[in-house]
Every structure is written in structure tokens, then in C-alpha cells.
Design an enzyme around this catalytic site. Structure first.
Site, short mmCIF file in Angstrom:
data_model
loop_
_atom_site.label_atom_id
_atom_site.label_comp_id
_atom_site.label_asym_id
_atom_site.label_seq_id
_atom_site.Cartn_x
_atom_site.Cartn_y
_atom_site.Cartn_z
N SER A 128 -1.20 -59.33 -35.07
CA SER A 128 -1.09 -59.92 -33.74
C SER A 128 -1.72 -59.01 -32.69
O SER A 128 -1.65 -57.78 -32.81
CB SER A 128 0.39 -60.11 -33.43
OG SER A 128 0.59 -60.41 -32.08
N TYR A 153 9.80 -57.02 -33.20
CA TYR A 153 8.80 -57.92 -33.78
C TYR A 153 7.43 -57.23 -33.81
O TYR A 153 6.76 -57.17 -34.85
CB TYR A 153 8.71 -59.24 -33.00
CG TYR A 153 7.48 -60.04 -33.38
CD1 TYR A 153 7.43 -60.72 -34.59
CD2 TYR A 153 6.36 -60.07 -32.55
CE1 TYR A 153 6.29 -61.42 -34.96
CE2 TYR A 153 5.22 -60.77 -32.91
CZ TYR A 153 5.18 -61.44 -34.12
OH TYR A 153 4.04 -62.11 -34.49
N LYS A 157 4.73 -55.74 -37.01
CA LYS A 157 3.30 -55.98 -37.23
C LYS A 157 2.58 -54.64 -37.42
O LYS A 157 1.72 -54.49 -38.29
CB LYS A 157 2.69 -56.75 -36.06
CG LYS A 157 3.18 -58.19 -35.96
CD LYS A 157 2.82 -59.00 -37.19
CE LYS A 157 3.44 -60.37 -37.23
NZ LYS A 157 3.41 -61.04 -38.52
P1 NAD Z 1 5.92 -70.18 -38.11
O1 NAD Z 1 7.34 -69.75 -37.88
O2 NAD Z 1 5.54 -71.56 -37.76
O3 NAD Z 1 5.52 -69.93 -39.64
C1 NAD Z 1 6.10 -68.93 -40.41
C2 NAD Z 1 6.62 -69.58 -41.68
O4 NAD Z 1 7.19 -68.59 -42.52
C3 NAD Z 1 7.71 -70.61 -41.41
O5 NAD Z 1 7.37 -71.81 -42.07
C4 NAD Z 1 8.95 -69.99 -41.98
O6 NAD Z 1 9.85 -70.96 -42.50
C5 NAD Z 1 8.39 -69.09 -43.05
N1 NAD Z 1 9.20 -67.92 -43.40
C6 NAD Z 1 9.74 -67.00 -42.59
N2 NAD Z 1 10.39 -66.08 -43.30
C7 NAD Z 1 10.24 -66.41 -44.61
C8 NAD Z 1 10.66 -65.85 -45.83
N3 NAD Z 1 11.41 -64.75 -45.88
N4 NAD Z 1 10.31 -66.46 -46.98
C9 NAD Z 1 9.56 -67.59 -46.96
N5 NAD Z 1 9.13 -68.17 -45.83
C10 NAD Z 1 9.46 -67.58 -44.68
O7 NAD Z 1 5.00 -69.13 -37.36
P2 NAD Z 1 3.43 -69.14 -37.13
O8 NAD Z 1 3.21 -69.25 -35.67
O9 NAD Z 1 2.78 -70.04 -38.06
O10 NAD Z 1 3.10 -67.64 -37.51
C11 NAD Z 1 2.60 -67.28 -38.78
C12 NAD Z 1 2.36 -65.78 -38.82
O11 NAD Z 1 1.44 -65.45 -37.80
C13 NAD Z 1 3.60 -64.95 -38.57
O12 NAD Z 1 3.52 -63.80 -39.38
C14 NAD Z 1 3.47 -64.56 -37.12
O13 NAD Z 1 4.12 -63.36 -36.82
C15 NAD Z 1 1.97 -64.40 -36.99
N6 NAD Z 1 1.48 -64.55 -35.62
C16 NAD Z 1 1.80 -65.68 -34.93
C17 NAD Z 1 1.37 -65.80 -33.61
C18 NAD Z 1 1.76 -67.01 -32.79
O14 NAD Z 1 1.71 -66.92 -31.57
N7 NAD Z 1 2.12 -68.13 -33.39
C19 NAD Z 1 0.56 -64.80 -33.03
C20 NAD Z 1 0.24 -63.69 -33.80
C21 NAD Z 1 0.71 -63.57 -35.11
C1 WQD Z 2 1.57 -66.60 -22.38
C2 WQD Z 2 1.56 -66.46 -20.85
C3 WQD Z 2 3.66 -65.73 -19.93
C4 WQD Z 2 5.99 -69.25 -20.96
C5 WQD Z 2 3.50 -64.07 -27.42
C6 WQD Z 2 3.98 -62.88 -28.21
C7 WQD Z 2 2.84 -62.33 -29.03
C8 WQD Z 2 2.19 -63.41 -29.86
C9 WQD Z 2 1.87 -64.63 -29.09
C10 WQD Z 2 3.05 -63.35 -32.07
C11 WQD Z 2 2.28 -65.21 -20.37
C12 WQD Z 2 3.32 -67.12 -19.46
C13 WQD Z 2 4.96 -68.34 -20.82
C14 WQD Z 2 6.48 -69.90 -19.81
C15 WQD Z 2 4.89 -68.72 -18.47
N1 WQD Z 2 3.03 -63.86 -30.93
N2 WQD Z 2 4.43 -68.07 -19.59
N3 WQD Z 2 5.91 -69.61 -18.61
O1 WQD Z 2 3.58 -63.56 -24.32
O2 WQD Z 2 1.07 -63.70 -24.53
O3 WQD Z 2 2.46 -63.67 -26.55
O4 WQD Z 2 3.01 -65.06 -28.33
O5 WQD Z 2 2.51 -62.36 -32.49
O6 WQD Z 2 3.37 -61.33 -29.81
O7 WQD Z 2 4.46 -61.91 -27.30
O8 WQD Z 2 2.46 -65.68 -25.17
O9 WQD Z 2 2.78 -68.08 -24.78
O10 WQD Z 2 4.76 -66.52 -24.50
O11 WQD Z 2 2.90 -66.47 -22.85
O12 WQD Z 2 4.43 -68.48 -17.37
O13 WQD Z 2 7.42 -70.72 -19.86
O14 WQD Z 2 2.29 -67.55 -20.31
O15 WQD Z 2 4.22 -64.98 -18.90
O16 WQD Z 2 1.60 -64.74 -19.26
P1 WQD Z 2 2.40 -64.07 -25.03
P2 WQD Z 2 3.29 -66.75 -24.37
#
Ligand code: NAD
Ligand code: WQD
Length: 342
Positions: A128, A153, A157
Site C-alpha cells: 500500500s 495496519y 504492510k
Molecule cells: P477486501 O477486504 O475486500 O479483501 C480481502 C479479502 O481477504 C476478503 O475477501 C476477506 O474475506 C479475505 N480475508 C481476510 N483475512 C483472511 C484470512 N485470514 N483468510 C482468508 N481470507 C481472508 O479488501 P481489498 O480492498 O480487496 O484489499 C485486498 C488487499 O489489498 C489487502 O491486503 C489490502 O490491505 C490491500 N490494499 C487495499 C487497499 C484498498 O484501499 N482497498 C489499498 C492498498 C492495499
Molecule cells: C481519501 C481522502 C480523506 C472519507 C486509505 C488507507 C490506505 C489505503 C487506502 C489500504 C482523504 C477524504 C474520506 C470521507 C473525506 N488502504 N475523505 N470524507 O485515507 O487516502 O487511504 O485507503 O492500504 O492505507 O489509509 O483513503 O478513501 O479514506 O480517503 O473527506 O468520508 O478522502 O480525508 O483525504 P486514504 P480514503
């Protein structure tokens, strides 16, 4: 199943995993999805099947359960795993750090251990942009120093990246890629799969679409006094289908033996900073509606701005984000309407 063309997707019923399954299948890979459905529904796998017209292997498995995981490795032959399975709510991780360290790290170490035990070479890890924190120079490149994590969290990562780096260094047959996602948004254009947050969404786009659907009364814009052109935070919003395609490019690189290092990192973003207000306006314009929103105090822990330098992914992976923000926000709204029956 050809092991080189088969990919295990942990967390494949989730938001990014399900979109990635579709793109891998479209690119000619077979996929095996495992998920414990802790943050997803099995209908997502049905969505993958419907979109691709392929039967997809799916097992309900908790990746923290090493014995159950071993059975998956005994049953299926694949060279590559993409590890999505993790909890991802930053705020919850502050309140329940052990839950996050336990799930995100134990599951990842189990995956890597099984890959080693079964001589399977390629591990692709979902990292991330959170690892960059408040960076000194923007856009961030892959060599921009990581900042100390501000949440458990985020720390999971960083630690998982380090585990993968160290294991690739130590074990001759293991290769790793970490993709650092920026802000994934949107949904598949079919509206058969998309993001399904449980409870009140933390992320901006699901909050917007739920507000537009009338489930939330009003969107709060967290801070309009930042040092940015319109005072709201800048982020790099990446379409989830583009993001899924980046995984295909990374899997191709691994399975075709093209890696130059045993462990590689790529930023996966668009390279374009977008403010919260710009995103709201674009959502309103492309979907022809008005969104109720109000200015609110800054959200603790938010960084002012972060966006990606994407040259490495563009040149080395041969991947580039293609979808425009408007298209992505249209797809996000179509998905919300479908889910809510609006
Ligand atoms: P998500 O929660 O939709 O998907 C994660 C999936 O993993 C879910 O289906 C959940 O049921 C499953 N899961 C969790 N723990 C588990 C376990 N112990 N065994 C089996 N399954 C398990 O989330 P996402 O947004 O698809 O994110 C996927 C990956 O990408 C995550 O590692 C997340 O940290 C990373 N990521 C997401 C974002 C984002 O903003 N969505 C940003 C950066 C990184
Ligand atoms: C985006 C912008 C908020 C909600 C997060 C995690 C990051 C990654 C992605 C996993 C920011 C603003 C948000 C609202 C708002 N996940 N906002 N009103 O914070 O960039 O990243 O998700 O790895 O680790 O921290 O994403 O979508 O929460 O926010 O004004 O109700 O929107 O302040 O500027 P963020 P976000």
C-alpha cells in the site's frame, strides 16, 4: 491445469481479488480462489464466474490455518500466489492491533512457508502507498523512503514487505513482487462485482456512492485548510480494473522469468493527484446528480498529499492506468445502484 499458468488468489472473494481473478482469467490464467469470507460474500466468486464464463475453483479457507492451507497446496498445482487476504481498516487496527498483526502477518507467513515447502516460486503481495506516509518529495517513487507506520495496519504492510524481501534473499527458489496500491476505487463495468464495505465506509468513494443512494445523509469533507490548491487532500485514485491488470502484468513478469531482482517493488497508481473536491465534482458531473456534502475538521492521521511516480510500472511491467476518473466514478455508481436496487 498448467502450474505456470495457474494462480492461487488468497482473499480472492474480496474487492481487489475478485477483479484480479477476472483479469487473470481473461489473460488465459486458471485461478484458484481461497477466502474465509470475513469481509466478503461468496457471490463475488459467482460474479467472477459470470463475467468470465469460466468455472472458478473456490475454497473457503482461513490462511491463518496452516493445515487447511497445506491441503490447498496438496490439491492444486500453481507457481504463483497473489496474497490479498488481510484486514484493511486503519481505524480498527488502532483499536485492535493484535487482530491485525495476527491476521495480516500470520496469514502471510503461512503463505510464504507453504510456497517454500511445496517449491512454488512466485509470491505477489498487496502492499500500500500507506508505507510512504507524509513523503518529503512528491510524487513518490519506489525508492522514496518509507516513513514509520502511523497505524498497526500500515505496519503490517511494512513488516510483510520486509518478510518477503528477506525470504527472497534467503531462499534461492523464491521470487517476490510487492505492488504498492494507491487509492483503488470503482467497480467492474458489468456491475457484477465491486466494493462491498461492511458498516459505515471509511473510504471516500464508497461513502460518496452510499450518500448518493440515500443511505448516508451527508458526506463530510475532512479538512479544507490543507496546503493544496483547493485546501482538500490530494490522492492518486486508481481504477480497480486497471489495478487488476497490473497484477496480470506482474504475474506475467514472474512466470516468464523476466525478473531482474529476486524481490521487486512497483507503485500502482495513475500518477495524477486529485483533490477530494475534484473527485466530488467529477462524480456529480458524470452521474448527473448533486451530492450533499459539508466541510468538516481534518481526520486524524490523514496525509496532505500522496501520488505515484509510475515510470517503473509503465516501463518495466509495461502497464499503465487507462481508465479516466469519470468512467471509474460512473462504474462505482452503477455498482452501488445495483447493490441497493436503486
Ligand atoms: P477486501 O477486504 O475486500 O479483501 C480481502 C479479502 O481477504 C476478503 O475477501 C476477506 O474475506 C479475505 N480475508 C481476510 N483475512 C483472511 C484470512 N485470514 N483468510 C482468508 N481470507 C481472508 O479488501 P481489498 O480492498 O480487496 O484489499 C485486498 C488487499 O489489498 C489487502 O491486503 C489490502 O490491505 C490491500 N490494499 C487495499 C487497499 C484498498 O484501499 N482497498 C489499498 C492498498 C492495499
Ligand atoms: C481519501 C481522502 C480523506 C472519507 C486509505 C488507507 C490506505 C489505503 C487506502 C489500504 C482523504 C477524504 C474520506 C470521507 C473525506 N488502504 N475523505 N470524507 O485515507 O487516502 O487511504 O485507503 O492500504 O492505507 O489509509 O483513503 O478513501 O479514506 O480517503 O473527506 O468520508 O478522502 O480525508 O483525504 P486514504 P480514503
Amino acid at each position: 491445469m498448467d502450474s505456470r499458468k495457474t494462480v492461487l488468489i488468497s482473499g480472492g472473494a474480496g474487492y481487489i481479488g475478485s477483479h484480479t481473478a477476472v483479469e487473470l482469467i481473461n489473460a488465459g490464467y486458471d485461478v484458484v480462489i481461497i477466502d474465509n469470507l470475513s469481509n466478503s460474500e461468496k457471490e463475488a466468486v459467482d460474479g467472477v464466474r459470470k463475467i468470465t464464463g469460466k468455472d472458478v475453483a473456490f475454497e473457503i479457507v482461513d490462511t491463518c490455518d496452516k493445515d487447511a492451507l497445506r491441503k490447498v497446496f496438496e490439491k492444486y498445482r500453481f507457481d504463483t500466489v497473489i496474497h490479498f487476504a488481510a484486514y484493511k481498516a486503519v481505524g480498527e487496527s488502532m483499536a485492535e492491533p493484535l487482530k491485525y498483526y495476527q491476521n495480516n502477518l500470520v496469514s502471510f507467513m503461512n503463505i510464504v512457508e507453504m510456497m517454500k515447502e511445496f517449491n512454488r516460486p512466485n509470491v505477489l503481495f498487496s502492499s500500500s502507498a500507506t508505507v510512504y506516509g507524509e513523503a518529503e518529495h512528491l510524487p513518490v517513487t519506489e525508492s522514496t523512503p518509507r516513513q514509520p507506520a502511523t497505524s498497526p495496519y500500515g505496519n503490517t504492510k511494512q513488516i510483510a514487505e520486509d518478510i518477503l524481501r528477506d525470504c527472497c534473499r534467503a531462499y534461492p527458489d523464491l521470487y517476490g513482487i510487492a505492488l504498492r496500491y494507491f487509492n483503488p476505487i470503482g467497480a467492474h463495468p458489468s456491475a457484477l462485482i465491486g466494493e462491498l464495505p461492511r458498516g459505515v465506509p471509511n473510504n471516500l468513494v464508497p461513502f460518496i456512492t452510499q450518500t448518493a443512494a440515500g443511505i448516508r445523509e451527508c458526506l463530510s469533507v475532512f479538512g479544507n485548510d490543507y496546503d493544496t490548491p483547493d485546501g482538500t487532500c490530494l490522492r492518486d485514485y486508481i481504477d480497480v480494473v486497471d489495478l487488476a491488470k497490473a497484477h496480470v502484468a506482474a504475474v506475467d513478469r514472474m512466470t516468464e522469468g523476466k525478473m531482474k531482482e529476486k524481490y521487486e517493488i512497483f507503485n500502482i497508481g495513475t500518477g495524477n493527484p486529485v483533490s477530494v473536491l475534484e473527485l466530488i465534482t467529477t462524480f456529480e458531473d458524470v452521474n448527473g446528480l448533486k451530492l450533499p456534502y459539508k466541510m468538516a475538521p481534518r481526520r486524524p492521521g490523514d496525509v496532505t498529499a500522496v501520488w505515484a511516480e509510475t515510470t517503473l510500472a509503465n516501463e518495466v511491467l509495461g502497464w499503465k492506468a487507462e481508465r479516466r476518473l469519470g468512467e471509474t466514478l460512473k462504474a462505482a455508481w452503477e455498482w452501488e445502484k445495483k447493490v441497493r436496487g436503486v
